[in-house]
Design an enzyme around this catalytic site. Structure first.
Site, short mmCIF file in Angstrom:
data_model
loop_
_atom_site.label_atom_id
_atom_site.label_comp_id
_atom_site.label_asym_id
_atom_site.label_seq_id
_atom_site.Cartn_x
_atom_site.Cartn_y
_atom_site.Cartn_z
N PRO A 38 0.81 -1.21 0.00
CA PRO A 38 0.00 0.00 0.00
C PRO A 38 0.85 1.27 0.00
CG PRO A 38 -0.12 -1.14 2.14
CD PRO A 38 0.69 -1.99 1.23
N ASP A 39 0.36 2.34 -0.62
CA ASP A 39 1.08 3.62 -0.54
C ASP A 39 0.70 4.30 0.78
OD1 ASP A 39 -1.45 4.63 -0.97
OD2 ASP A 39 -1.04 5.51 -2.91
N PHE A 40 1.11 5.54 0.96
CA PHE A 40 0.75 6.26 2.19
C PHE A 40 -0.64 6.87 2.09
CE2 PHE A 40 5.15 7.68 4.05
CZ PHE A 40 5.31 6.41 4.56
N GLN A 111 11.60 7.07 -4.03
CA GLN A 111 11.30 7.32 -2.61
C GLN A 111 11.00 6.01 -1.91
OE1 GLN A 111 8.58 11.07 -2.31
NE2 GLN A 111 8.27 10.17 -4.31
N ASN A 112 10.93 4.94 -2.70
CA ASN A 112 10.46 3.67 -2.12
C ASN A 112 11.57 2.95 -1.38
OD1 ASN A 112 8.08 4.34 -3.22
ND2 ASN A 112 8.24 2.99 -5.00
N ILE A 113 11.15 2.21 -0.39
CA ILE A 113 12.10 1.47 0.44
C ILE A 113 11.97 -0.03 0.19
CG2 ILE A 113 12.31 3.22 2.24
CD1 ILE A 113 10.03 1.93 3.73
N ASP A 114 11.20 -0.36 -0.85
CA ASP A 114 10.87 -1.77 -1.08
C ASP A 114 11.90 -2.51 -1.95
OD1 ASP A 114 10.32 -0.90 -3.71
OD2 ASP A 114 8.20 -0.65 -3.26
N HIS A 131 15.12 7.69 0.18
CA HIS A 131 14.71 7.50 1.57
C HIS A 131 15.29 6.23 2.17
CE1 HIS A 131 11.09 10.30 0.58
NE2 HIS A 131 12.22 10.95 0.70
N CYS A 167 20.26 -3.75 19.96
CA CYS A 167 21.69 -3.82 19.67
C CYS A 167 22.38 -4.85 20.56
CB CYS A 167 22.29 -2.44 19.90
SG CYS A 167 24.04 -2.37 19.61
N SER A 209 2.79 11.48 -4.62
CA SER A 209 1.96 12.65 -4.31
C SER A 209 2.81 13.92 -4.31
CB SER A 209 1.29 12.48 -2.94
OG SER A 209 2.28 12.35 -1.93
N LYS A 233 -2.33 8.85 -10.49
CA LYS A 233 -3.79 8.82 -10.48
C LYS A 233 -4.40 10.20 -10.30
CE LYS A 233 -4.67 4.09 -9.20
NZ LYS A 233 -5.03 3.17 -8.14
N GLU A 234 -3.56 11.15 -9.88
CA GLU A 234 -4.07 12.51 -9.66
C GLU A 234 -2.98 13.49 -10.05
OE1 GLU A 234 -4.45 13.05 -5.39
OE2 GLU A 234 -2.64 11.88 -5.04
P1 CNA Z 1 2.06 8.76 -1.38
O1 CNA Z 1 2.09 10.06 -0.69
O2 CNA Z 1 1.30 7.66 -0.73
O3 CNA Z 1 1.46 9.02 -2.84
C1 CNA Z 1 1.23 7.98 -3.75
C2 CNA Z 1 0.69 8.59 -5.03
O4 CNA Z 1 0.62 7.58 -6.00
C3 CNA Z 1 -0.70 9.19 -4.90
O5 CNA Z 1 -0.72 10.43 -5.58
C4 CNA Z 1 -1.61 8.15 -5.57
O6 CNA Z 1 -2.73 8.74 -6.20
C5 CNA Z 1 -0.68 7.58 -6.59
N1 CNA Z 1 -0.95 6.19 -6.95
C6 CNA Z 1 -1.27 5.15 -6.14
N2 CNA Z 1 -1.35 4.00 -6.82
C7 CNA Z 1 -1.06 4.32 -8.11
C8 CNA Z 1 -0.97 3.57 -9.32
N3 CNA Z 1 -1.18 2.25 -9.35
N4 CNA Z 1 -0.67 4.23 -10.47
C9 CNA Z 1 -0.48 5.56 -10.48
N5 CNA Z 1 -0.55 6.33 -9.37
C10 CNA Z 1 -0.82 5.71 -8.20
O7 CNA Z 1 3.54 8.21 -1.67
P2 CNA Z 1 4.84 9.02 -2.04
O8 CNA Z 1 5.79 8.04 -2.61
O9 CNA Z 1 4.57 10.24 -2.80
O10 CNA Z 1 5.33 9.47 -0.59
C11 CNA Z 1 6.63 9.39 -0.23
C12 CNA Z 1 6.84 8.39 0.92
C13 CNA Z 1 6.03 7.13 0.78
C14 CNA Z 1 8.23 7.92 0.93
O11 CNA Z 1 8.88 8.35 2.08
C15 CNA Z 1 8.21 6.37 0.89
O12 CNA Z 1 9.20 5.82 1.70
C16 CNA Z 1 6.88 6.05 1.40
N6 CNA Z 1 6.30 4.73 1.06
C17 CNA Z 1 7.01 3.81 0.34
C18 CNA Z 1 6.44 2.60 0.04
C19 CNA Z 1 7.24 1.59 -0.74
O13 CNA Z 1 8.44 1.49 -0.56
N7 CNA Z 1 6.59 0.86 -1.66
C20 CNA Z 1 5.13 2.30 0.45
C21 CNA Z 1 4.43 3.26 1.20
C22 CNA Z 1 5.03 4.48 1.48
#
Ligand code: CNA
Length: 278
Positions: A38-40, A111-114, A131, A167, A209, A233-234
């Site tokens: 899931p995203d944030f 930005q992803n940590i995955d 990140h 630790c 976002s 998506k937005e």
């Molecule tokens: P966010 O703020 O959650 O934004 C995600 C954006 O992606 C939103 O604008 C959504 O509308 C859009 N979105 C979601 N699904 C889709 C899709 N399938 N196709 C197109 N657009 C989509 O996440 P950000 O990355 O902007 O925020 C930064 C944070 C999120 C970082 O610090 C990350 O570490 C953190 N994060 C990372 C993960 C991961 O590693 N996968 C998961 C959750 C959060």
């Protein structure tokens, strides 16, 4: 948007790629949602909407260093769900890999940590994990490193300290090297961006976002001659507030666009082969 309209908006991008322009990606959590992470911030499905069970004072506290120092349980509960290895790269990650294989990749800022870019086979030299990632872990008190295998053993051993890694030298809490609110980004992020900012020819900003700084300002810092493409998506960031005339904004999901783009570039079979092998 109809598929004909998609193709029409993708045309300048396809032409630029066919001319040999290199692409720099700026990825966010939305490129990994189809992998099951899931995203944030997506309403309903985002982590911030589903944090009630962690009993946090506010959603961001789960990634806040001061809060972690007092109460690391929420972070480790979430980490169990996000652990690398449970998920496979998406079509979008494999598209990035294809850009590398075609020698058309300049860099991936994520930005992803995955670590899904790495799992898709993108080489270290191209990746900037702004990140951080789960690849390394350190004690927050004495900075002693803990291997990821040991960290995992601690996490799975609920009898010792409730599964929270501590630790082995000073008993402080251990945290993966992912960047929390209140922590600086890795120096490599700033150093590489200093070199890259003026060199970006095509910027693909996807699944973010654009709210977490300093990452969020990168797309606005690329030169005026660069072609900027938002796949999200937005509408976000200055694609919403300060859109440039040449910008392409595609409001869709990342995988559909990866698929269509691969078709338009003649890379579809290779993309399918990667996805099937995952
Ligand atoms: P966010 O703020 O959650 O934004 C995600 C954006 O992606 C939103 O604008 C959504 O509308 C859009 N979105 C979601 N699904 C889709 C899709 N399938 N196709 C197109 N657009 C989509 O996440 P950000 O990355 O902007 O925020 C930064 C944070 C999120 C970082 O610090 C990350 O570490 C953190 N994060 C990372 C993960 C991961 O590693 N996968 C998961 C959750 C959060």
């Amino acid at each position: 948007m109809s598929s004909a309209e998609f193709d029409e908006s993708l045309k300048p991008l396809v032409e630029a790629i066919k001319k040999g322009k290199k692409v720099t990606f700026f990825n966010g959590a939305g490129v990994s949602t189809s992998a099951g992470i899931p995203d944030f911030r997506s309403p309903k499905t985002g982590l911030y909407s589903n944090l009630a069970k962690l009993d946090l004072p506010y959603a961001e506290a789960v990634f806040d260093l001061d809060y972690f120092r007092k109460s690391p349980k929420a972070f480790y509960t979430l980490t169990h769900e996000l652990l690398p290895g449970k998920f496979a790269p998406t079509k979008f990650h494999y598209l990035v890999r294809l850009f590398q294989d075609k020698k058309l990749l300049h860099r991936v800022y994520t930005q992803n940590i995955d670590t899904l870019e790495r799992m898709a086979g993108v080489e270290d030299k191209y990746i900037i994990e702004a990140h951080g990632s789960f690849a390394k872990n350190h004690c927050i008190d004495c900075s002693e490193e803990m291997s990821s295998e040991t960290l995992l053993q601690h996490m799975l051993n609920k009898e010792k300290n409730n599964g929270i890694p501590t630790c082995e030298k000073c008993n402080g809490y251990v945290k993966p090297d992912i960047v929390f609110f209140g922590e600086g980004l890795p120096p490599k992020f700033f150093d590489t961006w200093d070199e890259d900012a003026d060199e970006v020819e095509v910027a693909i900003v996807a699944g973010t976002s654009l709210t977490v700084y300093p990452f969020a300002s990168l797309p606005s810092e690329v030169g005026k001659n660069a072609l900027r493409v938002l796949i999200n998506k937005e509408k976000v960031g200055d694609f919403k507030s300060g859109k440039r005339r040449s910008d392409i904004v595609i409001l869709s999901d990342c995988d559909s666009i990866a698929e269509r783009l691969s078709e338009l570039l003649g890379w579809k079979e290779e993309l399918d082969a990667f996805v099937e092998s995952a």
